[in-house]
Design an enzyme around this catalytic site. Sequence first.
Site, mmCIF file in Angstrom:
data_model
loop_
_atom_site.group_PDB
_atom_site.id
_atom_site.type_symbol
_atom_site.label_atom_id
_atom_site.label_comp_id
_atom_site.label_asym_id
_atom_site.label_seq_id
_atom_site.Cartn_x
_atom_site.Cartn_y
_atom_site.Cartn_z
ATOM 1 N N LYS A 55 0.842 -1.192 0.000
ATOM 2 C CA LYS A 55 0.000 0.000 0.000
ATOM 3 C C LYS A 55 0.880 1.247 0.000
ATOM 4 C CE LYS A 55 -3.951 1.976 2.563
ATOM 5 N NZ LYS A 55 -4.906 1.728 3.670
ATOM 6 N N SER A 66 -9.650 1.836 2.733
ATOM 7 C CA SER A 66 -8.757 2.664 1.943
ATOM 8 C C SER A 66 -7.681 1.859 1.223
ATOM 9 C CB SER A 66 -8.084 3.706 2.856
ATOM 10 O OG SER A 66 -7.243 3.080 3.807
ATOM 11 N N SER A 125 -10.373 -0.901 6.636
ATOM 12 C CA SER A 125 -9.632 -0.735 5.385
ATOM 13 C C SER A 125 -8.866 -1.967 4.915
ATOM 14 C CB SER A 125 -8.670 0.452 5.497
ATOM 15 O OG SER A 125 -9.398 1.654 5.659
#
Length: 414
Positions: free
Chosen positions: A28, A106, A130
């Site tokens: 990420k 996210s 997330s």
Amino acid sequence: MAQAAAAEQELQRGHYRGPLHGIPYAAKDLLAVKGVPCTWGAKPYANQVFDYDATVIEHLNRVGAVLIGKAAMIELAGGMGYRFASASLQGAAKNPWDTKCWTCGSSSGSGAVVAAGLAAFAIGTETWGSILCPSAFCGASGLRPTYGRVSRYGAMALSPSMDKIGPLARSAEDCARVFAAIAGHDPRDRSTLPLDKAAFTYSPSVELKARALKIGWLTNAWKKMEPGVAKAADGAEKVLKKYFNVKKASLPEGPFEDAGNVIVAVEGASSFRSLIRSGGVKDLADPLGQIAGYVNEQFSGADYVQALRVREILQKKMETLFDSFDLLVSVAQPVAATPLELNLETGLSYADPQGGIGNLCGLPALSVPCGFTEKNLPVGLQFMARAGDDIAVIQGARIYQLHTDWHRRHPKIT
């Protein structure tokens, strides 16, 4: 390519670093990788580059995993709020099961990468949903570890008392192997647990001989579910009853989601204070993100302290609940993947006591696929345990996956 070549040469020489040696993964884009852009998914940080690796990246380098790239994300991990899937420097993340649908945030790119088979696993983060939501929407397996078991050194901070780092992969067993590589105490992150409580080792044979798990099937995780999700939930419950002692259970009721929202808002306003005060939020992609930081700054110290008191009450209530159950189980989300253009504030707004309570208390959880809707969109099943009992969620999810094949299904990529 250099990492892959090095791994291949080591393996040919008989130098085996373990099950992740030579395995490709994505990180990420809030994890620092030396010399590689780290945009935090936001235009104000589009050119940001760090000269060091995050601890998680260091650990994965040590076991020979091969980083193939950064995974897109919602800007600032949703720290300033957002209304649309397009709230990202890289644009909306398309779901491989239906590219007209979103992957959830996210860790939106991490979910897409794993579902599409672009890498064997991806690293995501969770402050509130997330990891688990992208796993559910994308038909992946995703582990949210106990707070403090994985170092956040070199990771963007959103809510320091709630942020957690974990893997998304194809199975609970894969998540366990990645978790074993990245867990551990780190003196550079004072929030990590002590050595004896942070480290994690994994062996499938030991795990399956572990204690018999008592499961609480949650009756109040969601007020309502989409019909396709409810059908998958019923099927999952029937499977669990064949292999576990399953009884009904209820989450404690209280202003726990409100407390969680206050903590995330206040800590987020602190984490991004310079961006807010400088007016840099005007460059964020989402209209809500451009203004929410100013609203979050209006919470008082008294509001924050009161939320912390509520958290302490909740932690005691959850400890009592886990005296009766090893795992609390429900579907991870009451809906399947939503349209890319949906206004999330009006179209994906529902009470989430499971996510709020789990993250407020720093509890481990793992979402695995448990079925599909009539539109062929994945449904996730969430296992949650008391703090520190990460092996329980892995054991429960893995046993479920030994008796189902939902996690072996993959979208058709054209």
